[in-house]
Write a protein that holds these residues in place. Structure first.
Motif, PDB file in Angstrom:
ATOM      1  N   GLY A  77       0.772  -1.224   0.000  1.00 48.99           N
ATOM      2  CA  GLY A  77       0.000   0.000   0.000  1.00 48.99           C
ATOM      3  C   GLY A  77       0.807   1.279   0.000  1.00 48.99           C
ATOM      4  N   LYS A  78       2.124   1.152  -0.117  1.00 52.17           N
ATOM      5  CA  LYS A  78       2.981   2.341  -0.091  1.00 52.17           C
ATOM      6  C   LYS A  78       3.811   2.420  -1.363  1.00 52.17           C
ATOM      7  CE  LYS A  78       3.288   2.652   4.932  1.00 52.17           C
ATOM      8  NZ  LYS A  78       4.208   2.803   6.097  1.00 52.17           N
ATOM      9  N   GLU A  79       4.383   3.567  -1.602  1.00 48.10           N
ATOM     10  CA  GLU A  79       5.202   3.739  -2.786  1.00 48.10           C
ATOM     11  C   GLU A  79       6.599   3.171  -2.554  1.00 48.10           C
ATOM     12  OE1 GLU A  79       5.173   7.963  -3.357  1.00 48.10           O
ATOM     13  OE2 GLU A  79       6.914   8.278  -2.077  1.00 48.10           O
ATOM     14  N   ARG A  80       7.286   2.926  -3.653  1.00 47.27           N
ATOM     15  CA  ARG A  80       8.647   2.431  -3.585  1.00 47.27           C
ATOM     16  C   ARG A  80       9.566   3.553  -3.110  1.00 47.27           C
ATOM     17  NH1 ARG A  80      10.757  -0.920  -8.705  1.00 47.27           N
ATOM     18  NH2 ARG A  80       8.678  -1.801  -8.285  1.00 47.27           N
ATOM     19  N   VAL A  81      10.435   3.242  -2.139  1.00 53.28           N
ATOM     20  CA  VAL A  81      11.310   4.261  -1.572  1.00 53.28           C
ATOM     21  C   VAL A  81      12.766   3.810  -1.584  1.00 53.28           C
ATOM     22  CG1 VAL A  81       9.507   5.219  -0.104  1.00 53.28           C
ATOM     23  CG2 VAL A  81      10.960   3.395   0.793  1.00 53.28           C
ATOM     24  N   PHE A  82      13.633   4.773  -1.576  1.00 57.97           N
ATOM     25  CA  PHE A  82      15.075   4.529  -1.567  1.00 57.97           C
ATOM     26  C   PHE A  82      15.508   3.948  -0.228  1.00 57.97           C
ATOM     27  CE2 PHE A  82      19.462   5.191  -2.421  1.00 57.97           C
ATOM     28  CZ  PHE A  82      20.029   5.688  -1.259  1.00 57.97           C
ATOM     29  N   VAL A  83      16.436   2.987  -0.295  1.00 56.97           N
ATOM     30  CA  VAL A  83      17.011   2.406   0.905  1.00 56.97           C
ATOM     31  C   VAL A  83      18.512   2.713   0.986  1.00 56.97           C
ATOM     32  CG1 VAL A  83      17.524   0.262   2.135  1.00 56.97           C
ATOM     33  CG2 VAL A  83      15.314   0.549   0.968  1.00 56.97           C
ATOM     34  N   SER A  84      19.233   2.369  -0.072  1.00 53.54           N
ATOM     35  CA  SER A  84      20.680   2.541  -0.034  1.00 53.54           C
ATOM     36  C   SER A  84      21.238   2.444  -1.446  1.00 53.54           C
ATOM     37  CB  SER A  84      21.320   1.472   0.861  1.00 53.54           C
ATOM     38  OG  SER A  84      22.715   1.645   0.927  1.00 53.54           O
ATOM     39  N   ALA A  85      22.436   2.976  -1.633  1.00 52.32           N
ATOM     40  CA  ALA A  85      23.104   2.878  -2.925  1.00 52.32           C
ATOM     41  C   ALA A  85      24.610   2.930  -2.734  1.00 52.32           C
ATOM     42  CB  ALA A  85      22.647   3.987  -3.872  1.00 52.32           C
ATOM     43  N   ILE A  86      25.314   2.412  -3.735  1.00 52.67           N
ATOM     44  CA  ILE A  86      26.768   2.434  -3.744  1.00 52.67           C
ATOM     45  C   ILE A  86      27.218   2.793  -5.149  1.00 52.67           C
ATOM     46  CG2 ILE A  86      26.935  -0.052  -4.210  1.00 52.67           C
ATOM     47  CD1 ILE A  86      29.454  -0.033  -2.351  1.00 52.67           C
ATOM     48  N   TRP A  87      28.280   3.598  -5.247  1.00 54.62           N
ATOM     49  CA  TRP A  87      28.729   4.041  -6.563  1.00 54.62           C
ATOM     50  C   TRP A  87      30.153   4.546  -6.505  1.00 54.62           C
ATOM     51  CZ3 TRP A  87      25.944   6.881  -3.187  1.00 54.62           C
ATOM     52  CH2 TRP A  87      26.349   8.196  -2.931  1.00 54.62           C
ATOM     53  N   GLY A  88      30.746   4.685  -7.688  1.00 53.05           N
ATOM     54  CA  GLY A  88      32.077   5.252  -7.801  1.00 53.05           C
ATOM     55  C   GLY A  88      33.176   4.248  -7.506  1.00 53.05           C
ATOM     56  N   SER A  89      34.376   4.597  -7.958  1.00 53.25           N
ATOM     57  CA  SER A  89      35.522   3.700  -7.768  1.00 53.25           C
ATOM     58  C   SER A  89      35.883   3.523  -6.295  1.00 53.25           C
ATOM     59  CB  SER A  89      36.727   4.221  -8.541  1.00 53.25           C
ATOM     60  OG  SER A  89      37.050   5.541  -8.118  1.00 53.25           O
ATOM     61  N   ALA A  90      35.595   4.525  -5.497  1.00 55.93           N
ATOM     62  CA  ALA A  90      35.891   4.445  -4.068  1.00 55.93           C
ATOM     63  C   ALA A  90      34.771   3.815  -3.256  1.00 55.93           C
ATOM     64  CB  ALA A  90      36.194   5.838  -3.523  1.00 55.93           C
ATOM     65  N   GLY A  91      33.670   3.482  -3.911  1.00 56.50           N
ATOM     66  CA  GLY A  91      32.569   2.850  -3.196  1.00 56.50           C
ATOM     67  C   GLY A  91      31.832   3.795  -2.267  1.00 56.50           C
ATOM     68  N   MET A  92      31.452   4.949  -2.776  1.00 55.48           N
ATOM     69  CA  MET A  92      30.661   5.871  -1.972  1.00 55.48           C
ATOM     70  C   MET A  92      29.281   5.262  -1.713  1.00 55.48           C
ATOM     71  SD  MET A  92      31.670   9.547  -3.585  1.00 55.48           S
ATOM     72  CE  MET A  92      30.849  10.396  -2.221  1.00 55.48           C
ATOM     73  N   THR A  93      28.723   5.593  -0.556  1.00 52.81           N
ATOM     74  CA  THR A  93      27.442   5.015  -0.170  1.00 52.81           C
ATOM     75  C   THR A  93      26.487   6.077   0.357  1.00 52.81           C
ATOM     76  OG1 THR A  93      28.232   4.516   2.061  1.00 52.81           O
ATOM     77  CG2 THR A  93      28.473   2.783   0.396  1.00 52.81           C
ATOM     78  N   ASP A  94      25.218   5.738   0.322  1.00 53.78           N
ATOM     79  CA  ASP A  94      24.191   6.598   0.888  1.00 53.78           C
ATOM     80  C   ASP A  94      23.106   5.699   1.459  1.00 53.78           C
ATOM     81  OD1 ASP A  94      21.580   8.778  -0.110  1.00 53.78           O
ATOM     82  OD2 ASP A  94      23.044   9.171   1.465  1.00 53.78           O
ATOM     83  N   TYR A  95      22.471   6.173   2.527  1.00 50.85           N
ATOM     84  CA  TYR A  95      21.434   5.404   3.193  1.00 50.85           C
ATOM     85  C   TYR A  95      20.247   6.291   3.544  1.00 50.85           C
ATOM     86  CZ  TYR A  95      25.165   1.987   3.975  1.00 50.85           C
ATOM     87  OH  TYR A  95      26.194   1.093   3.808  1.00 50.85           O
TER      88      TYR A  95
END
Length: 124
Positions: A42-60
């Motif tokens: 019943g809810k929309e899809r939401v961001f949880v986490s991601a990883i990117w870049g050669s250094a492995g940057m992350t976000d939560y």
């Protein structure tokens, strides 16, 4: 063609842990943005986490910060989501997504490839 295959979902008690995996095939996403999203009933899809870049940057997302850890194995073209201290509010279908770019966005519309999703259910 490009495929993202998630695995590792299941039923766990509150306070428990699960590790999700997402294996990409059809192209390499080394250094590109790979993320996890979730959608509760019943809810929309939401961001949880991601990883990117050669250094492995992350976000939560704030809701998972300190409990979830994203990582990747570039040789296997695979990204992981280690989920600890799970609570019933984490119950959702978890989707892996990939964006063939090194520019990160939390917006799900910016991701080109999606897996089929894996169910995570946390019982109280």
């Amino acid at each position: 063609q490009v495929q993202l295959a998630e695995s590792g979902g299941g039923l766990v008690q509150a306070g428990g842990s699960l590790r999700l995996s997402c294996a990409a095939s059809g192209r390499t996403f080394v250094g590109n943005v790979m993320g996890w999203f979730r959608q509760a009933p019943g809810k929309e899809r939401v961001f949880v986490s991601a990883i990117w870049g050669s250094a492995g940057m992350t976000d939560y997302a704030d809701s998972v910060k300190g409990r979830f850890t994203i990582s990747r194995d570039s040789a296997k073209n695979t990204v992981y989501l280690q989920m600890n201290s799970l609570n019933p509010e984490d119950t959702a279908v978890y989707y892996c997504a990939a964006r063939p770019s090194v520019v990160f966005f939390r917006d799900s519309n910016m991701y080109d490839y999606w897996g089929q999703g894996t169910q995570v259910t946390v019982s109280s």
